[in-house]
Design a protein around this motif. Structure first.
Motif, PDB file in Angstrom:
ATOM      1  N   GLU A  47      -4.799   2.895  -2.551  1.00 55.88           N
ATOM      2  CA  GLU A  47      -4.511   2.926  -0.879  1.00 55.88           C
ATOM      3  C   GLU A  47      -5.438   2.301  -0.210  1.00 55.88           C
ATOM      4  OE1 GLU A  47      -4.041   7.218  -0.822  1.00 55.88           O
ATOM      5  OE2 GLU A  47      -2.047   7.126  -1.121  1.00 55.88           O
ATOM      6  N   GLN A  49      -7.168  -0.335  -0.837  1.00 56.33           N
ATOM      7  CA  GLN A  49      -7.249  -1.871  -1.135  1.00 56.33           C
ATOM      8  C   GLN A  49      -5.924  -2.257  -0.076  1.00 56.33           C
ATOM      9  OE1 GLN A  49      -9.254  -3.572  -2.726  1.00 56.33           O
ATOM     10  NE2 GLN A  49     -10.143  -2.365  -4.459  1.00 56.33           N
ATOM     11  N   LEU A  50      -4.964  -1.563  -0.430  1.00 57.18           N
ATOM     12  CA  LEU A  50      -3.406  -2.034   0.175  1.00 57.18           C
ATOM     13  C   LEU A  50      -3.122  -1.577   1.600  1.00 57.18           C
ATOM     14  CD1 LEU A  50      -1.280  -1.638  -2.917  1.00 57.18           C
ATOM     15  CD2 LEU A  50      -2.524  -3.636  -2.098  1.00 57.18           C
ATOM     16  N   ALA A  51      -3.973  -0.662   2.245  1.00 58.10           N
ATOM     17  CA  ALA A  51      -3.479  -0.392   3.493  1.00 58.10           C
ATOM     18  C   ALA A  51      -3.748  -1.373   4.589  1.00 58.10           C
ATOM     19  CB  ALA A  51      -4.729   0.699   4.003  1.00 58.10           C
ATOM     20  N   LEU A  53      -2.234  -4.273   4.302  1.00 58.86           N
ATOM     21  CA  LEU A  53      -1.133  -4.944   4.281  1.00 58.86           C
ATOM     22  C   LEU A  53       0.060  -4.160   5.198  1.00 58.86           C
ATOM     23  CD1 LEU A  53       0.709  -6.928   2.897  1.00 58.86           C
ATOM     24  CD2 LEU A  53       0.883  -5.272   0.849  1.00 58.86           C
TER      25      LEU A  53
ATOM     26  N   THR B  78      -6.224   4.667   7.245  1.00 60.03           N
ATOM     27  CA  THR B  78      -5.849   4.528   5.815  1.00 60.03           C
ATOM     28  C   THR B  78      -5.242   5.547   5.246  1.00 60.03           C
ATOM     29  OG1 THR B  78      -7.459   2.739   5.469  1.00 60.03           O
ATOM     30  CG2 THR B  78      -6.422   3.678   3.683  1.00 60.03           C
ATOM     31  N   ILE B  81      -1.713   6.376   7.116  1.00 51.11           N
ATOM     32  CA  ILE B  81      -0.828   5.385   6.551  1.00 51.11           C
ATOM     33  C   ILE B  81      -0.212   5.807   5.349  1.00 51.11           C
ATOM     34  CG2 ILE B  81      -0.538   3.003   5.569  1.00 51.11           C
ATOM     35  CD1 ILE B  81      -2.123   1.874   8.145  1.00 51.11           C
ATOM     36  N   SER B  82      -1.287   6.171   4.421  1.00 49.80           N
ATOM     37  CA  SER B  82      -0.953   6.813   3.068  1.00 49.80           C
ATOM     38  C   SER B  82       0.113   7.993   3.051  1.00 49.80           C
ATOM     39  CB  SER B  82      -1.985   7.106   2.390  1.00 49.80           C
ATOM     40  OG  SER B  82      -2.913   6.212   2.078  1.00 49.80           O
ATOM     41  N   LEU B 119       0.930 -10.178  10.055  1.00 50.19           N
ATOM     42  CA  LEU B 119      -0.256  -9.804   9.253  1.00 50.19           C
ATOM     43  C   LEU B 119      -1.381 -10.775   9.851  1.00 50.19           C
ATOM     44  CD1 LEU B 119      -1.481  -8.199   6.949  1.00 50.19           C
ATOM     45  CD2 LEU B 119      -0.409 -10.103   5.300  1.00 50.19           C
ATOM     46  N   LEU B 132      -7.403  -9.678   3.226  1.00 51.24           N
ATOM     47  CA  LEU B 132      -5.796  -9.303   2.534  1.00 51.24           C
ATOM     48  C   LEU B 132      -5.167 -10.570   2.622  1.00 51.24           C
ATOM     49  CD1 LEU B 132      -4.533  -6.877   0.965  1.00 51.24           C
ATOM     50  CD2 LEU B 132      -3.309  -7.005   3.200  1.00 51.24           C
ATOM     51  N   LEU B 136      -3.431 -12.546  -0.392  1.00 53.15           N
ATOM     52  CA  LEU B 136      -2.106 -12.626  -0.390  1.00 53.15           C
ATOM     53  C   LEU B 136      -1.573 -14.149  -0.470  1.00 53.15           C
ATOM     54  CD1 LEU B 136      -0.697 -10.241   2.168  1.00 53.15           C
ATOM     55  CD2 LEU B 136      -0.039 -10.167  -0.268  1.00 53.15           C
ATOM     56  N   TYR B 151       6.177  -2.852  -0.939  1.00 51.84           N
ATOM     57  CA  TYR B 151       4.931  -2.096  -0.194  1.00 51.84           C
ATOM     58  C   TYR B 151       5.587  -1.811   1.105  1.00 51.84           C
ATOM     59  CZ  TYR B 151       0.805  -0.565   1.838  1.00 51.84           C
ATOM     60  OH  TYR B 151      -0.186   0.282   2.576  1.00 51.84           O
ATOM     61  N   LEU B 152       5.900  -2.826   1.943  1.00 51.02           N
ATOM     62  CA  LEU B 152       6.300  -2.902   3.037  1.00 51.02           C
ATOM     63  C   LEU B 152       7.810  -2.307   3.340  1.00 51.02           C
ATOM     64  CD1 LEU B 152       4.938  -6.226   4.574  1.00 51.02           C
ATOM     65  CD2 LEU B 152       4.259  -3.832   4.915  1.00 51.02           C
ATOM     66  N   LEU B 186      -9.555  -8.944  -4.039  1.00 51.13           N
ATOM     67  CA  LEU B 186     -10.209  -8.031  -2.901  1.00 51.13           C
ATOM     68  C   LEU B 186     -11.725  -7.331  -3.169  1.00 51.13           C
ATOM     69  CD1 LEU B 186      -6.772  -6.176  -1.665  1.00 51.13           C
ATOM     70  CD2 LEU B 186      -8.244  -7.707  -0.481  1.00 51.13           C
TER      71      LEU B 186
END
Lengths: 229, 188
Positions: A47, A49-51, A53, B78, B81-82, B119, B132, B136, B151-152, B186
């Motif tokens: 989570e 690492q990808l947040a 994004l 974070t 968002i999770s 982004l 990131l 990417l 993911y998005l 990363l």
């Protein structure tokens, strides 16, 4: 499945975080998470690492009424005349609700009486599944406290609206009630007067935002007797 | 009485106050984060009413779980968002039968406007995002598209395969390898 293999755990965490674990595996892994520290660490790692994004999703202002709904769902809404808000009231509502349930269960002697006794109480019950909402009207505080006893999210695009069905009168709306959590609805003096000659409450399913006409437009899905306490 | 919140209260401070039952802190947190979260939710759920419902669930959850927030596990945003993504994905999967989500053809793979995507704008402001973005860019275009769609947009492997018109096994491998490469990049 074995969850002690670090590589497998990391793979599951990755799929869980991105959201591609299929339904049952997703639910199973969510249960594993609550019991397994290594699993939580693996998930937190992905989570984190990808947040960033997620910033590729453009910010969008939410609908204006969103905050009011959150307040209502949490029962932290400031009543119109209110003096203090928030958590104290919310906790009082919860405490009062729990106390009322305790009365129902006949274990009142195990709990302290709440600050103010509810003047009217109604329990909305689904014949198939049992009690859904506990509704308590408080005269001094001029508020109606709503406690969801069994989560029942409203169907998409709909909301639950609570109505008084006064003797010899048209239905009068008390406002929208949430399908989960608690809420506090303000009760005007006029509403309290109407409540005094109301024997039955009703809940109808309305479009999100409530009935556009001021009268029930959707199906009345529940009625409940209102009892003077 | 409530304490006044300074305009510069950090998200961490706001969460700590939420944990003590300070509703004004939740409001401030909402004002700071709701638009970003709503954007994330809307992209997954497409429909505004569903995204709004999810947003409500997120803040109810944040309020109830604020005391369990641990800075060691990640920044507040974070964490939020999770919560938001998991809620959105659960709603999307649960309601699949009653709601027709967008047609696969409605999805524009990130590849097309990656150079102009939000982004890139965010990367200019934020070192984590910048890193990131670089990582990417190192992915193959199809891997990047597959990762972004999953993911998005919260698409399943099957849906990604539909959008990219690629075999399911290939898509699964793009997503898996794309994410592993990202992680490796990363961590470097």
């Amino acid at each position: 499945m074995r969850y002690d293999d670090p590589l497998l755990l990391d793979a599951l965490a990755r799929e869980y975080v991105i959201g591609t674990l299929p339904g049952r595996a997703r639910a199973r892994f969510a249960r594993v998470l609550s019991a397994s520290l290594p699993a939580r660490r693996a998930v937190a790692n992905w989570e984190r690492q990808l947040a960033p994004l997620a910033f590729a999703s453009r910010p969008v202002d939410p609908p204006r009424e969103s905050w009011a709904r959150i307040e209502a769902a949490l029962g932290v809404r400031r009543a119109p005349s209110s003096r203090s808000l928030g958590s104290l009231q919310a906790w009082r509502a919860i405490a009062a609700g729990l106390a009322a349930i305790a009365v129902l269960l006949g274990v009142l002697n195990l709990t302290r009486a709440p600050v103010e006794q509810a003047r009217y109480v109604a329990i909305v019950t689904d014949a198939a599944t049992g009690p859904v909402w506990l509704l308590q009207a408080f005269e001094d505080a001029q508020e109606l406290r709503v406690r969801t006893l069994a989560d029942r999210p409203a169907p998409i695009g709909n909301a639950y609206e609570l109505w008084m069905l006064p003797d010899g009168g048209m239905p009068v709306s008390l406002g929208l009630i949430p399908g989960m959590g608690n809420a506090v609805l303000p009760l005007t003096t006029q509403a309290l007067a109407t409540l005094a000659r109301t024997m039955t409450l009703a809940i109808s399913l309305e479009p999100a935002g409530g009935s556009p006409t001021g009268q029930p437009t959707g199906p009345v899905i529940f009625t409940a007797p209102l009892v003077g306490a | 009485m409530q304490k006044k919140l300074s305009p510069s209260a950090t998200l961490e401070e706001l969460i700590a106050r939420c944990a003590t039952g300070d509703a004004a802190a939740l409001k401030a947190l909402y004002n700071s984060t709701a638009a970003q979260l709503f954007g994330v939710l809307l992209r997954i759920l497409v429909r505004r009413d569903l995204a709004q419902e999810a947003l409500q669930d997120v803040f109810v959850s944040v309020w109830r779980n604020a005391k369990d927030y641990r800075p060691a596990r990640g920044a507040v945003l974070t964490w939020m968002i999770s919560i938001a993504r998991h809620r959105a994905i659960d709603i999307k999967r649960d309601r699949r039968r009653e709601v027709q989500f967008a047609d696969p053809q409605d999805y524009v793979p990130e590849q097309i406007d990656f150079e102009r995507s939000d982004l890139f704008a965010a990367a200019a402001r934020d070192a984590d995002v910048s890193r990131l973005k670089d990582c990417l860019q190192q992915l193959g275009a199809m891997q990047r598209n597959a990762v972004c769609l999953a993911y998005l947009n919260g698409l399943t492997h099957e849906e990604v395969a539909g959008v990219l018109a690629a075999p399911l096994g290939t898509v699964k491998s793009w997503v898996r390898r794309g994410l592993e490469s990202l992680k490796g990049c990363l961590q470097r």
